[in-house]
Design a protein around this motif. Structure first.
Motif, PDB file in Angstrom:
ATOM      1  N   LEU A  36       0.861  -1.179   0.000  1.00 61.62           N
ATOM      2  CA  LEU A  36       0.000   0.000   0.000  1.00 61.62           C
ATOM      3  C   LEU A  36       0.898   1.230   0.000  1.00 61.62           C
ATOM      4  O   LEU A  36       2.002   1.214   0.534  1.00 61.62           O
ATOM      5  N   LEU A  37       0.416   2.311  -0.611  1.00 64.56           N
ATOM      6  CA  LEU A  37       1.152   3.572  -0.622  1.00 64.56           C
ATOM      7  C   LEU A  37       0.289   4.638   0.042  1.00 64.56           C
ATOM      8  O   LEU A  37      -0.827   4.908  -0.401  1.00 64.56           O
ATOM      9  N   LEU A  38       0.800   5.217   1.115  1.00 68.92           N
ATOM     10  CA  LEU A  38       0.068   6.241   1.860  1.00 68.92           C
ATOM     11  C   LEU A  38       0.580   7.622   1.471  1.00 68.92           C
ATOM     12  O   LEU A  38       1.774   7.897   1.554  1.00 68.92           O
ATOM     13  N   HIS A  39      -0.346   8.474   1.022  1.00 75.32           N
ATOM     14  CA  HIS A  39      -0.003   9.848   0.654  1.00 75.32           C
ATOM     15  C   HIS A  39      -0.555  10.805   1.697  1.00 75.32           C
ATOM     16  O   HIS A  39      -1.723  10.725   2.085  1.00 75.32           O
ATOM     17  N   ARG A  40       0.299  11.712   2.174  1.00 72.89           N
ATOM     18  CA  ARG A  40      -0.114  12.757   3.119  1.00 72.89           C
ATOM     19  C   ARG A  40       0.274  14.108   2.530  1.00 72.89           C
ATOM     20  O   ARG A  40       1.391  14.289   2.055  1.00 72.89           O
ATOM     21  N   TYR A  41      -0.659  15.033   2.551  1.00 76.83           N
ATOM     22  CA  TYR A  41      -0.381  16.378   2.035  1.00 76.83           C
ATOM     23  C   TYR A  41      -0.385  17.380   3.174  1.00 76.83           C
ATOM     24  O   TYR A  41      -1.332  17.431   3.968  1.00 76.83           O
ATOM     25  N   CYS A  42       0.677  18.166   3.263  1.00 79.42           N
ATOM     26  CA  CYS A  42       0.795  19.198   4.292  1.00 79.42           C
ATOM     27  C   CYS A  42       0.446  20.546   3.675  1.00 79.42           C
ATOM     28  O   CYS A  42       1.148  21.030   2.779  1.00 79.42           O
ATOM     29  N   HIS A  43      -0.635  21.149   4.155  1.00 85.44           N
ATOM     30  CA  HIS A  43      -1.112  22.407   3.581  1.00 85.44           C
ATOM     31  C   HIS A  43      -0.131  23.553   3.831  1.00 85.44           C
ATOM     32  O   HIS A  43       0.062  24.417   2.968  1.00 85.44           O
ATOM     33  N   PRO A  68       0.334   5.208  -8.175  1.00 81.20           N
ATOM     34  CA  PRO A  68       1.636   4.672  -8.585  1.00 81.20           C
ATOM     35  C   PRO A  68       1.529   3.792  -9.819  1.00 81.20           C
ATOM     36  O   PRO A  68       0.543   3.079 -10.013  1.00 81.20           O
ATOM     37  N   VAL A  69       2.559   3.862 -10.654  1.00 78.70           N
ATOM     38  CA  VAL A  69       2.632   3.061 -11.870  1.00 78.70           C
ATOM     39  C   VAL A  69       3.979   2.345 -11.877  1.00 78.70           C
ATOM     40  O   VAL A  69       5.030   2.986 -11.981  1.00 78.70           O
ATOM     41  N   ARG A  70       3.960   1.046 -11.707  1.00 77.10           N
ATOM     42  CA  ARG A  70       5.186   0.232 -11.691  1.00 77.10           C
ATOM     43  C   ARG A  70       6.235   0.811 -10.741  1.00 77.10           C
ATOM     44  O   ARG A  70       7.413   0.879 -11.029  1.00 77.10           O
ATOM     45  N   GLY A  71       5.766   1.256  -9.574  1.00 78.59           N
ATOM     46  CA  GLY A  71       6.672   1.738  -8.545  1.00 78.59           C
ATOM     47  C   GLY A  71       6.977   3.215  -8.582  1.00 78.59           C
ATOM     48  O   GLY A  71       7.592   3.738  -7.654  1.00 78.59           O
ATOM     49  N   PHE A  96     -17.106   6.297   8.726  1.00 77.87           N
ATOM     50  CA  PHE A  96     -16.905   6.893   7.406  1.00 77.87           C
ATOM     51  C   PHE A  96     -15.603   6.376   6.799  1.00 77.87           C
ATOM     52  O   PHE A  96     -14.509   6.860   7.096  1.00 77.87           O
ATOM     53  N   PHE A  97     -15.741   5.372   5.923  1.00 79.80           N
ATOM     54  CA  PHE A  97     -14.608   4.810   5.210  1.00 79.80           C
ATOM     55  C   PHE A  97     -14.885   4.863   3.711  1.00 79.80           C
ATOM     56  O   PHE A  97     -16.034   4.764   3.274  1.00 79.80           O
ATOM     57  N   ARG A  98     -13.813   4.996   2.930  1.00 75.62           N
ATOM     58  CA  ARG A  98     -13.934   5.024   1.475  1.00 75.62           C
ATOM     59  C   ARG A  98     -13.224   3.811   0.887  1.00 75.62           C
ATOM     60  O   ARG A  98     -12.096   3.503   1.260  1.00 75.62           O
ATOM     61  N   CYS A  99     -13.870   3.142  -0.059  1.00 77.39           N
ATOM     62  CA  CYS A  99     -13.292   1.959  -0.687  1.00 77.39           C
ATOM     63  C   CYS A  99     -12.172   2.356  -1.647  1.00 77.39           C
ATOM     64  O   CYS A  99     -12.350   3.240  -2.491  1.00 77.39           O
ATOM     65  N   ARG A 100     -11.020   1.685  -1.531  1.00 82.40           N
ATOM     66  CA  ARG A 100      -9.876   1.969  -2.399  1.00 82.40           C
ATOM     67  C   ARG A 100      -9.585   0.833  -3.359  1.00 82.40           C
ATOM     68  O   ARG A 100      -8.565   0.839  -4.038  1.00 82.40           O
ATOM     69  N   GLY A 101     -10.472  -0.188  -3.401  1.00 83.78           N
ATOM     70  CA  GLY A 101     -10.281  -1.292  -4.325  1.00 83.78           C
ATOM     71  C   GLY A 101      -9.889  -2.566  -3.610  1.00 83.78           C
ATOM     72  O   GLY A 101     -10.000  -2.685  -2.388  1.00 83.78           O
ATOM     73  N   THR A 102      -9.436  -3.541  -4.382  1.00 86.80           N
ATOM     74  CA  THR A 102      -9.056  -4.829  -3.819  1.00 86.80           C
ATOM     75  C   THR A 102      -7.548  -5.032  -3.928  1.00 86.80           C
ATOM     76  O   THR A 102      -6.877  -4.427  -4.764  1.00 86.80           O
ATOM     77  N   ILE A 103      -7.032  -5.927  -3.086  1.00 80.75           N
ATOM     78  CA  ILE A 103      -5.629  -6.329  -3.152  1.00 80.75           C
ATOM     79  C   ILE A 103      -5.569  -7.786  -3.601  1.00 80.75           C
ATOM     80  O   ILE A 103      -6.600  -8.401  -3.876  1.00 80.75           O
ATOM     81  N   GLU A 104      -4.349  -8.343  -3.677  1.00 85.61           N
ATOM     82  CA  GLU A 104      -4.161  -9.665  -4.264  1.00 85.61           C
ATOM     83  C   GLU A 104      -4.878 -10.763  -3.492  1.00 85.61           C
ATOM     84  O   GLU A 104      -5.183 -11.831  -4.053  1.00 85.61           O
ATOM     85  N   LYS A 107      -4.449   9.916   1.578  1.00 88.97           N
ATOM     86  CA  LYS A 107      -5.075   9.047   0.596  1.00 88.97           C
ATOM     87  C   LYS A 107      -4.245   7.793   0.445  1.00 88.97           C
ATOM     88  O   LYS A 107      -3.015   7.847   0.440  1.00 88.97           O
ATOM     89  N   LEU A 108      -4.941   6.672   0.283  1.00 90.63           N
ATOM     90  CA  LEU A 108      -4.287   5.383   0.211  1.00 90.63           C
ATOM     91  C   LEU A 108      -4.387   4.825  -1.199  1.00 90.63           C
ATOM     92  O   LEU A 108      -5.434   4.925  -1.841  1.00 90.63           O
ATOM     93  N   PHE A 109      -3.290   4.241  -1.687  1.00 86.22           N
ATOM     94  CA  PHE A 109      -3.263   3.608  -3.002  1.00 86.22           C
ATOM     95  C   PHE A 109      -2.888   2.141  -2.835  1.00 86.22           C
ATOM     96  O   PHE A 109      -2.017   1.806  -2.036  1.00 86.22           O
ATOM     97  N   VAL A 110      -3.523   1.289  -3.629  1.00 88.45           N
ATOM     98  CA  VAL A 110      -3.200  -0.136  -3.593  1.00 88.45           C
ATOM     99  C   VAL A 110      -2.302  -0.482  -4.779  1.00 88.45           C
ATOM    100  O   VAL A 110      -2.088   0.336  -5.673  1.00 88.45           O
ATOM    101  N   ASP A 111      -1.765  -1.706  -4.775  1.00 91.06           N
ATOM    102  CA  ASP A 111      -0.952  -2.224  -5.891  1.00 91.06           C
ATOM    103  C   ASP A 111       0.316  -1.422  -6.142  1.00 91.06           C
ATOM    104  O   ASP A 111       0.759  -1.291  -7.279  1.00 91.06           O
ATOM    105  N   HIS A 112       0.903  -0.881  -5.086  1.00 87.31           N
ATOM    106  CA  HIS A 112       2.206  -0.241  -5.231  1.00 87.31           C
ATOM    107  C   HIS A 112       3.287  -1.316  -5.126  1.00 87.31           C
ATOM    108  O   HIS A 112       3.236  -2.171  -4.253  1.00 87.31           O
ATOM    109  N   VAL A 113       4.250  -1.288  -6.033  1.00 86.64           N
ATOM    110  CA  VAL A 113       5.339  -2.264  -6.012  1.00 86.64           C
ATOM    111  C   VAL A 113       6.672  -1.548  -5.841  1.00 86.64           C
ATOM    112  O   VAL A 113       6.832  -0.394  -6.262  1.00 86.64           O
ATOM    113  N   GLU A 114       7.609  -2.224  -5.206  1.00 83.09           N
ATOM    114  CA  GLU A 114       8.949  -1.661  -5.062  1.00 83.09           C
ATOM    115  C   GLU A 114       9.674  -1.728  -6.397  1.00 83.09           C
ATOM    116  O   GLU A 114       9.638  -2.742  -7.095  1.00 83.09           O
TER     117      GLU A 114
END
Length: 359
Positions: free
Chosen positions: A64-71, A101-104, A289-297, A341-348
């Motif tokens: 998973l890839l966690l994104h945090r934005y600082c205003h 993310p796209v191929r890392g 209050f949760f938002r769906c981000r998709g499925t994992i493997e 915001k959370l992203f799935v399918d992030h690869v190293e």
């Protein structure tokens, strides 16, 4: 294995194939230190064969890839999370608008400085793409030509107040071009969701007519650099960029809207050419209050917390077994963060981003 720095006459005690096998098991930031060992190790780690092999094996253990934005600082912070939900490598980049993310690799834009940044959270490296006058950025990979591309779009307000597409530009990383190249888009629309790259096409939800807000899905073919429109089922709408998104659902593209109840629908794109969609109704295991981000493997649905205080929560839900597990991440004193915001399918990825990556 070498007597002194710069000596490439080292006597190898291990065959090259075994060295490659060992290197693929190391984290990318360790590889960045090993390239100084010799020219041989440098050529192996920077080689296309090794990079493709590493990515292939990484894809079997996505993170998973966690994104945090600082205003306050207008900077984005990215951290990869392992299956055990421990924070891994991180990178800090300017700007707030991001692409999945796209191929890392990741892409974000700072609208104030018109700078687009490509980053690799696994190595901590990034490169800056200047002269990007843009409102929206999408990022993808063309597997046929083995090229990464950035799609940039700039919109203006028409005389009647409607928003129209003024310019579309593409920049190819590692390609023959030296700057942004203008391309034609014959469809009037305004993007309403994030973009997801799937099989060489970047998909994103949009409104084709802002007067009645007719919703569509736009497909941008990275190989042909042509746009197409995919119609949505009747009565299915993209609500807003905060409430609607495209996600991955069991290897396919799906549209999901935020629901204030436990029940929500996933509209899965089954056939791109025929514009066929299937509806999957899901009852979430919590009323929070949760938002769906998709499925994992594993087939589990991933949910991210929409509103948070001192912690940020991630929910894993297996709809087949009707089992859920919740993981809470501490904010670590990040009191100025205005959103996550959370992203799935992030690869190293072991890919390094030197300046010559853009020719």
């Amino acid at each position: 294995m070498r007597s002194k720095e710069g000596d490439d006459t080292e006597s190898l005690s291990l065959p090259v194939d075994l060295i490659i096998e060992i290197l693929t098991k190391l984290p990318p930031r360790s590889l960045s230190r090993l390239i100084c060992l010799s020219k041989l190790w440098l050529s192996i780690i920077h080689g296309k064969y090794f990079n493709d092999l590493y990515l292939t094996r990484s894809s079997t253990r996505p993170r998973l890839l966690l994104h945090r934005y600082c205003h306050d600082t207008r900077r984005s912070h990215y951290s990869s999370l392992s299956s055990g939900l421990s924070l891994g490598d991180s990178i800090t980049l300017p700007g707030c608008q991001i692409s999945p993310p796209v191929r890392g690799l990741i892409c974000c834009v700072d609208h104030d400085s018109s700078i687009v940044v490509i980053g690799n959270p696994s190595t901590g490296q990034f490169l800056t793409l200047t002269d990007a006058i843009t409102d929206k950025i999408f990022f993808g990979y063309d597997p046929v030509n083995d090229l990464y591309k950035v799609l940039s779009m700039y919109f203006v307000h028409d005389i009647d107040g409607s928003v129209v597409l003024e310019k579309s530009q593409v920049l190819t990383l590692g390609g023959a071009q030296e700057s942004w190249r203008v391309i034609e888009c014959k469809y009037p629309y305004y993007p309403g969701t994030q973009g997801i790259c799937h099989n060489g096409v970047v998909y994103y939800g949009a409104w084709s007519n802002l007067t009645d807000r007719r919703s569509v899905v736009v497909g941008f073919d990275l190989r042909s650099e042509e746009f197409s429109l995919i119609t949505l089922p009747e009565d299915v709408q993209i609500v807003s960029r905060f409430e609607s998104d495209l996600v991955r659902y069991n290897g396919k593209i799906a549209l999901v809207n935020v629901s204030l109840t436990r029940k929500f629908d996933l509209w899965v794109l089954m056939d791109v050419k025929k514009h066929e969609w299937s509806k999957y109704s899901v009852v979430a295991p919590t009323c929070d209050f949760f938002r769906c981000r998709g499925t994992i493997e594993t087939g589990e649905l991933i949910f991210e917390q929409l509103y948070f205080g001192d912690q940020f929560s991630i929910l894993y839900y297996d709809p087949k077994q009707d089992k859920a597990r919740r993981v809470d991440l501490e904010r670590s004193g990040d009191t100025t963060s205005s959103g996550r915001k959370l992203f799935v399918d992030h690869v190293e990825s072991p890919m390094f981003l030197p300046r010559k990556f853009i020719h």
